[in-house]
Design a protein around this motif. Structure first.
Motif, mmCIF file in Angstrom:
data_model
loop_
_atom_site.group_PDB
_atom_site.id
_atom_site.type_symbol
_atom_site.label_atom_id
_atom_site.label_comp_id
_atom_site.label_asym_id
_atom_site.label_seq_id
_atom_site.Cartn_x
_atom_site.Cartn_y
_atom_site.Cartn_z
ATOM 1 N N UNK A 1 77.537 27.654 59.379
ATOM 2 C CA UNK A 1 76.607 28.543 60.082
ATOM 3 C C UNK A 1 76.083 29.635 59.156
ATOM 4 N N UNK A 2 74.805 29.953 59.344
ATOM 5 C CA UNK A 2 74.082 30.857 58.455
ATOM 6 C C UNK A 2 73.673 32.116 59.223
ATOM 7 N N UNK A 3 73.766 33.285 58.569
ATOM 8 C CA UNK A 3 73.334 34.540 59.194
ATOM 9 C C UNK A 3 71.910 34.925 58.806
ATOM 10 N N UNK A 4 71.544 34.553 57.576
ATOM 11 C CA UNK A 4 70.319 35.075 56.976
ATOM 12 C C UNK A 4 69.615 33.986 56.193
ATOM 13 N N UNK A 5 68.287 34.031 56.212
ATOM 14 C CA UNK A 5 67.518 33.103 55.379
ATOM 15 C C UNK A 5 66.570 33.911 54.504
ATOM 16 N N UNK A 6 66.608 33.610 53.211
ATOM 17 C CA UNK A 6 65.724 34.292 52.256
ATOM 18 C C UNK A 6 64.831 33.255 51.568
ATOM 19 N N UNK A 7 63.527 33.400 51.766
ATOM 20 C CA UNK A 7 62.571 32.525 51.072
ATOM 21 C C UNK A 7 61.770 33.391 50.116
ATOM 22 N N UNK B 1 69.187 35.842 66.733
ATOM 23 C CA UNK B 1 70.121 36.624 65.925
ATOM 24 C C UNK B 1 69.992 36.380 64.434
ATOM 25 N N UNK B 2 69.213 35.391 64.045
ATOM 26 C CA UNK B 2 69.023 35.080 62.620
ATOM 27 C C UNK B 2 68.166 36.160 61.975
ATOM 28 N N UNK B 3 68.558 36.579 60.771
ATOM 29 C CA UNK B 3 67.731 37.492 59.989
ATOM 30 C C UNK B 3 67.017 36.617 58.964
ATOM 31 N N UNK B 4 65.698 36.648 58.965
ATOM 32 C CA UNK B 4 64.964 35.750 58.066
ATOM 33 C C UNK B 4 63.803 36.502 57.444
ATOM 34 N N UNK B 5 63.636 36.332 56.152
ATOM 35 C CA UNK B 5 62.515 36.993 55.486
ATOM 36 C C UNK B 5 61.838 36.090 54.461
ATOM 37 N N UNK B 6 60.526 36.286 54.363
ATOM 38 C CA UNK B 6 59.750 35.627 53.322
ATOM 39 C C UNK B 6 59.240 36.721 52.399
ATOM 40 N N UNK B 7 59.507 36.561 51.111
ATOM 41 C CA UNK B 7 59.021 37.518 50.130
ATOM 42 C C UNK B 7 58.134 36.757 49.141
ATOM 43 N N UNK C 1 65.575 25.750 53.691
ATOM 44 C CA UNK C 1 65.823 27.119 54.167
ATOM 45 C C UNK C 1 65.190 27.301 55.544
ATOM 46 N N UNK C 2 63.973 26.769 55.694
ATOM 47 C CA UNK C 2 63.277 26.865 56.978
ATOM 48 C C UNK C 2 64.071 26.128 58.059
ATOM 49 N N UNK D 1 67.876 26.145 63.018
ATOM 50 C CA UNK D 1 69.087 25.642 63.682
ATOM 51 C C UNK D 1 70.264 26.614 63.587
ATOM 52 N N UNK D 2 70.194 27.554 62.637
ATOM 53 C CA UNK D 2 71.311 28.479 62.456
ATOM 54 C C UNK D 2 72.434 27.901 61.617
#
Lengths: 201, 468
Positions: B340-346, B372-378, B452-453, B458-459
């Motif tokens: 299980x993943x908390x955060x996604x960084x792209x 609840x997922x923290x996700x960011x695209x930079x 990552x997406x 799915x978390x």
């Protein structure tokens, strides 16, 4: 640059493989604009807990290794980023020589620029030196750059290879920018030729 | 003439001086500079009363420290030490008269994305930067590698580097990639095969049908991680794909100079009977979407695999694997697709280009990320960001629940405020999963933008092929 001729000192064992530059000096310490003062944060996340207290088990926190000047390390030491803060932190702590089976390329180069001698040895020699380092502060090793020899506390001698130009610079503490600028005519000649052949550059 | 590799050809064209012992002064065509590894080098020049030898070949951009949130031109957004570093680059660029893209410029971004985008990086060049991911530029058939700060000072002062030649390694990827498998999977799979020290002492040339079929963006992803494989540099011979990408860029040659350049660039390939010190061949068909499970980029497995046990390894790697599993909080035998993943960084210089954003957006379109997922695209640069907005990708990310950030290195190395908390687990498109890399105690799984997406939706770490 400080000269490196002959060093006799305590060697600390760090058998972990792939010790990377983030372990050697984490990124929060890269925000300095100076080269000095990084020794206190060398191996920061291995050396201190999240409250900043020393982790007693960590090798350089043990009384017998606090004065270590030599590290005997696992494979591929210094892998990761190009940060010269890694050798700056080692140097500031007092480490002047690292021995491993292999080093990451950029870290290896960076050491020589800072008067630190990285030595590559085969696995069996690293194993023998690791065993010697495990003996603690009474087991002092000698690194003789001129003779290209490591002598263990019980008198075993292991020869090592070093690039002749780098050896010359270390022993004499030479600034290599000064040496290169002596070749300015070659650089200018190259530029003139390149301007003809590849004017788009 | 004896047959040469591409590396041999570029090397030979840049030797300005060779000493009797074989030590060379290699001439540097492009020197890229950022704020973290350059202040001490500029200070060194000042102390010695030296100037920058070739300011017109020197390009600076702040990227490592800069915040990626709106309003960042306000200096109060940065902690004092970061602000001082960025201000130092600003004043050094002015004082020494080098090209500069400040934070306020839309062209600002990660140095390895800005260089190619602006046409500073061209085939056959030598390119250096005080950053290990300079290897990225090898995608153009340029000899590009990272250097330390002392070498940054050396290049600033002399436009050369003291070098001895590396050995030649060929990494061939035959055949065609399967659906869902990307350049990131190729480069991770190679490191999984060779280990992080497998390339030490070598310059790698990537070749074969699967490499040829990649876009420039994909080739940059492959070369970017040559350093994680231990190599000094990675190279891909330039071809029509390269020329097409370069043509018309602001600093690319034009008119008659373009024709002259093209003529030379077309000679930049390894001769058929060139000597290779090491050859590795992988079949593209054998490469699956991969993830890392540990704290070294060599800890790579297909997403369909399970977490390994320390006993699966040999030598010093046994202890390293035990330590990695403890740090990562993983039990041997757990299917990777159950993590299980908390955060996604792209983002990052590995996967912060337009094609990466397109690949992720394609998976996310019309969907929402897990609660609840923290996700960011930079995005990798201001121009990548602008293009993604124009193509509607930004809207897809925002509607899915991603934060849409400004350009910078961001959470790849977490020198700015984008960091993981202790124990926080992140699916990241960046390049290093070292302990503490994305924040003290943070846990990193490296993967492709599409993967990552999928994880954001799915978390969990997820086989992207199931969502296609």
């Amino acid at each position: 640059m400080d000269k490196f001729e002959k060093l006799t000192g305590v060697a600390a064992p760090m058998p972990l493989v792939n010790i990377d530059t983030d372990m050697i000096i984490p990124k929060q310490f890269l925000k300095t604009i100076k080269r000095s003062g990084l020794g206190v944060n060398l191996f920061d996340e291995m050396r201190y807990d999240d409250k900043g207290n020393e982790i007693p088990d960590f090798v350089l926190n043990q009384p017998k290794y606090r004065q270590a000047e030599i590290l005997i390390a696992g494979d591929n030491f210094g892998c990761g980023s190009s940060r010269e803060h890694a050798p700056w932190a080692l140097k500031d702590f007092g480490v002047k020589c690292v021995v491993s089976t292999s080093f990451a390329d950029i870290f290896f180069n960076n050491c020589f620029k800072n008067g630190i001698l990285p030595i590559v040895q085969p696995q069996e020699v690293v194993d023998a030196l690791m065993a010697d380092a495990e003996k603690g502060e009474n087991a002092r090793m000698t690194i003789d750059l001129e003779a290209q020899e490591i002598t263990t506390s019980d008198g075993e001698v292991y020869p090592f290879e070093v690039d002749s130009f780098r050896k010359h610079c270390l022993i004499n503490g030479l600034d290599d920018i000064g040496l290169t600028l002596e070749k300015a005519p070659s650089i200018e000649a190259f530029e003139a030729k390149a301007a003809q052949e590849r004017p788009w550059v | 003439m004896s047959p040469k590799t591409l590396y041999d050809k570029i090397w030979d064209a840049h030797v300005a001086h060779e000493a009797e012992d074989g030590t060379c002064l290699l001439y540097i065509d492009r020197h890229l500079v950022h704020e973290v590894t350059s202040p001490q080098a500029f200070e060194g020049l000042r102390m010695a009363g030296r100037r920058v030898h070739a300011p017109d070949k020197t390009i600076a951009v702040p990227d490592h420290n800069v915040p990626t949130t709106e309003g960042r031109e306000n200096p109060d957004q940065m902690p004092e030490d970061s602000r001082i570093q960025v201000a130092a680059l600003d004043s050094n660029a002015k004082e020494f008269g080098i090209h500069y893209y400040p934070v306020s410029d839309v062209r600002q971004g990660i140095v390895h994305i800005v260089g190619p985008e602006q046409g500073w990086t061209l085939p056959g060049m030598t390119v250096v930067c005080g950053d290990s991911h300079t290897a990225t530029h090898g995608a153009f058939g340029a000899l590009a590698h990272g250097i330390g700060t002392s070498e940054v000072e050396h290049v600033l002062a002399t436009q050369t580097l003291i070098q001895s030649k590396s050995k030649n390694m060929k990494v061939e990827i035959t055949g065609k990639l399967q659906p869902g498998v990307t350049a990131k999977d190729i480069t991770l799979a190679i490191i999984g095969e060779t280990g992080t020290a497998g390339g030490t002492g070598y310059v790698i040339e990537y070749c074969g049908e699967a490499i040829r079929s990649l876009s420039m963006e994909g080739r940059m992803t492959v070369c970017n991680m040559a350093i994680e494989g231990g190599a000094r540099a990675g190279l891909i011979a330039p071809d029509e794909t390269t020329f097409e990408y370069v043509k018309g860029r602001p600093h690319a040659p034009k008119g008659a100079q373009w024709e002259a350049a093209l003529n030379w660039w077309k000679t930049l390939y390894s001769d058929d009977d060139a000597h290779w010190d090491k050859v590795i061949t992988l079949r593209a068909e054998d490469i699956a979407p991969v993830v890392t499970w540990g704290t070294s980029p060599e800890d790579v497995l297909p997403i369909t695999a399970t977490v390994p046990a320390p006993e699966d390894f040999k030598g010093g790697k046994v202890e390293a694997a035990r330590r990695s599993l403890e740090y990562m909080g993983l039990k041997p035998g757990t299917p990777l697709s159950e993590i299980e993943i908390d955060t996604v960084f792209i983002g990052s210089c590995t996967n912060g280009r337009i094609e990466d954003l397109r690949a992720a957006a394609q998976i996310l379109k019309g969907k929402k990320i897990k609660d609840g997922m923290r996700a960011m695209v930079v995005p990798g640069s201001g121009l990548v960001r602008a293009q993604a907005e124009e193509e509607g990708l930004a809207d897809i990310f925002k509607e899915a629940g991603f934060e849409w950030r400004l350009a910078g290195c961001s959470m790849c190395l977490a020198m700015n405020p984008d960091q993981l908390a202790p124990g926080e687990r992140c699916a990241a498109t960046s390049n290093r999963n070292f302990e503490g890399r994305q924040g003290r105690g943070g846990r990193t799984h490296l993967l492709s933008p599409a993967m990552a997406a999928a994880a954001a939706l799915t978390g969990k770490l997820t086989d992207v092929r199931e969502l296609m």
